[in-house]
Design a protein around this motif. Structure first.
Motif, PDB file in Angstrom:
ATOM      1  N   LYS A  84       0.826  -1.207   0.000  1.00  0.00           N
ATOM      2  CA  LYS A  84       0.000   0.000   0.000  1.00  0.00           C
ATOM      3  C   LYS A  84       0.867   1.267   0.000  1.00  0.00           C
ATOM      4  CE  LYS A  84      -3.759   2.027   2.657  1.00  0.00           C
ATOM      5  NZ  LYS A  84      -4.603   1.864   3.847  1.00  0.00           N
TER       6      LYS A  84
ATOM      7  N   PRO B  64      -0.581   8.103  -5.480  1.00  0.00           N
ATOM      8  CA  PRO B  64      -1.671   8.619  -6.301  1.00  0.00           C
ATOM      9  C   PRO B  64      -1.407   9.990  -6.915  1.00  0.00           C
ATOM     10  CG  PRO B  64      -2.243   8.797  -4.000  1.00  0.00           C
ATOM     11  CD  PRO B  64      -0.930   8.072  -4.064  1.00  0.00           C
TER      12      PRO B  64
ATOM     13  N   SER C  35      -5.401   7.621  -2.195  1.00  0.00           N
ATOM     14  CA  SER C  35      -4.595   6.405  -2.123  1.00  0.00           C
ATOM     15  C   SER C  35      -5.416   5.178  -1.730  1.00  0.00           C
ATOM     16  CB  SER C  35      -3.416   6.587  -1.170  1.00  0.00           C
ATOM     17  OG  SER C  35      -3.865   6.912   0.119  1.00  0.00           O
TER      18      SER C  35
ATOM     19  N   TRP D 149      -5.471   1.990  -4.063  1.00  0.00           N
ATOM     20  CA  TRP D 149      -4.995   0.746  -3.470  1.00  0.00           C
ATOM     21  C   TRP D 149      -6.071  -0.347  -3.602  1.00  0.00           C
ATOM     22  CZ3 TRP D 149      -1.459  -2.485  -2.277  1.00  0.00           C
ATOM     23  CH2 TRP D 149      -1.647  -3.468  -1.311  1.00  0.00           C
TER      24      TRP D 149
END
Length: 149
Positions: A9, A14, A139, A143
């Protein structure tokens, strides 16, 4: 094969802020040093630069898949980044890249390296996946999209 098996992660970025090819490669590798403190990130960047000298990994449609092999690496590592404005990456279609998938692989496992690259290529050929990639907000959403494919 699931992309999430090779992706952490913390290695999903992003919002890339770099404006050049060399800077974006450094920006993409930077979090790897935090996730894997034993890794020589300077060497990883050099390997990616050397690979780019052989031919661009900017494959067109806004996609770049920089990749390389490292001697001291034990497992394949994937780093993903997204640029909202696009970065000039010497892509085959001469357009800026907005989607970046970096693949770092151990020197001794060529087969896995190629399977991961092929999987990423198949995903990115799908226009609906690329659209979902660009539309994922933040994000967590990005993810969530990536770990499931």
């Amino acid at each position: 094969m699931k992309l999430g098996d090779y992706l952490a992660k913390e290695l999903v970025l992003p919002v890339l802020t770099s404006e050049s090819k060399s800077d974006v490669l450094k920006e993409l590798i930077a979090p790897v040093g935090i996730q894997y403190p034993e890794m020589d990130t300077d060497q990883a960047v050099r390997v990616l630069f050397e690979r780019e000298k052989l031919g661009t990994t900017g494959i067109g449609d806004g996609i770049a898949i920089p990749h390389g092999k490292l001697e001291d690496l034990e497992n394949v590592i994937v780093i993903v980044g997204r640029s909202e404005t696009g970065i000039e990456f010497d892509a085959l279609d001469h357009k800026p890249c907005t989607i970046f998938f970096v693949v770092l692989a151990p020197e001794q496992v060529a087969g896995m390296h190629l399977r991961v690259l092929a999987h990423i290529s198949r995903l990115l050929k799908d226009e609906s996946f690329r659209r979902a990639f660009h539309e994922a907000e933040g994000s967590e959403a990005l993810w969530g999209l990536l770990k499931s494919v």
